[in-house]
Scaffold this active site. Structure first.
Site: not given
Length: 388
Positions: A180, A73, A326, A200-201, A238
């Protein structure tokens, strides 16, 4: 049913035990701030750069083109809002498709309120974008095209390379949401002709809360997070060292296993599709029959609602979904299914089954055993179903 079966890998995947194992030291022993110049900090910094190199290798990118983020996102928002901010003097027109994830559609709605013009190109009944339609939509004021690599609900894989060629010829930046696809099928930024790519992991067996945005060298993009000078001044905050380490390990494992896993998941997928068609009447496969993700099965089942199917399957120990996690609390039918031309009543009866690293043939056979009875029970309760 004693064993619980998880068939919602498109929503999230469990973290691979090997990933977790390599992450753990960065919570306790190697906890330094990567921006610190002492040994603790430099140890963390090296781990981040190793993960950056690993991911760049998978994508066919340069390490310096990878910016770590909090997930898909943020990466989508950064690509879209960052481009709009950097190029607003050049133009105010953005092109997308009607089946994008909300991580793309919502920032576009935000920009529309700021005076940007957004064009949504249609898809065909199998969910494919026509590159010619994208080309036709480009104007002298177009600054960005954002089309997803593969759809999270129906699994259709888009002709990204062809769209990228068009964008390049017209001098327009091209972004793809590849959340995806990364880790599941080959994703090479040069072959896809993209300037930006989101991932995205947790979709490929890494931890939640970490992702990345590929930004091709020379791409003008304003920083989305402002504060410090981390990530070469492109993403303040960070860095999440354990998460980034986990992402790097996850993508390394995917690189090793992807070809074998894709072949096995495709065989399970096709077994599911064939079995459901054979055992249940009036079901419709959503998405392209061939140009689809190896792990994605999406059906519309007439005369019943998807939510009812999910609840009944869950009571049997089978986890599935109706579409994007979502929007799982929404009672509105999927915008993706409406975009491919399904009427509301059929779109409401959608079921998405997505496979992953630990899916088995026994899981598939269990679903094929239980699902027909669930559908028949719910249809018997439906006033729309002919019970003769």
């Amino acid at each position: 049913m004693a064993k619980r079966i998880y068939l919602d890998y498109a929503a999230t995947a469990p973290t691979d035990p090997e990933v977790l194992k390599e992450m753990l030291p960065y919570f306790t022993e190697r906890f330094g701030n990567p921006s610190s110049i002492h040994a603790f900090g430099q140890e963390a910094k090296k781990a981040i750069e190793d993960a950056r190199t690993e991911l760049a290798g998978f994508l066919g990118a340069k390490p310096e083109e990878i910016v770590f983020t909090s997930g898909g996102t943020e990466s989508d928002n950064h690509a879209i809002i960052g481009t709009a901010s950097a190029l607003k003097a050049k133009g105010n027109h953005i092109i997308t498709s009607r089946i994008e994830h909300h991580a793309v559609t919502e920032p576009l709605k935000f920009l529309a309120k700021q005076g940007f013009e957004v064009t949504e190109v249609n898809v065909d009944k199998q969910g494919l974008v026509d590159p010619a339609e994208v080309k036709k939509a480009i104007t002298p004021r177009t600054i960005l095209i954002s089309i997803m690599h593969a759809n999270n609900e129906i699994g259709t894989i888009q002709p990204i390379s062809e769209i990228g060629k068009i964008a390049r010829e017209k001098g327009v930046y091209f972004h793809t949401d590849a959340v995806q696809t990364v880790g599941h099928i080959p994703v090479n930024v040069d072959e896809l002709n993209v300037d930006m790519l989101s991932l995205s992991a947790h979709k490929f067996y890494g931890p939640k809360g970490v992702g990345a945005l590929y930004i091709r060298k020379g791409t003008r993009l304003d920083a989305f997070m402002k504060g410090g000078d981390q990530e070469r001044n492109r993403r303040a905050s960070t860095q999440n060292t354990p998460g980034i380490v986990g992402l790097g390990v996850a993508i390394r494992l995917c690189r090793q296993k992807m070809q074998e896993e894709a072949a096995f998941q495709t065989s399970l997928r096709d077994r599911l599709i064939a079995g459901i068609k054979e055992k249940i009447s009036e079901v419709y496969l959503n998405g392209h029959p061939l140009k689809r993700l190896p792990n994605n099965v999406n059906f519309s089942i007439r005369y019943i609602e998807g939510e009812s199917i999910l609840l009944n399957l869950d009571m049997l120990g089978i986890a599935a979904s109706t579409g994007s996690a979502c929007t799982s609390s929404s009672l509105e039918p999927s915008h993706v299914l409406l975009a491919i031309g399904l009427p509301h009543d059929i779109a409401h009866g959608s079921l998405r089954l997505t496979l992953g690293r630990w899916s088995t043939q026994e899981d598939v056979d269990a679903v094929l055993k239980e699902l027909p009875a669930v559908v028949e029970k719910l249809r018997q309760m439906s006033p729309l179903y002919d019970k003769k």
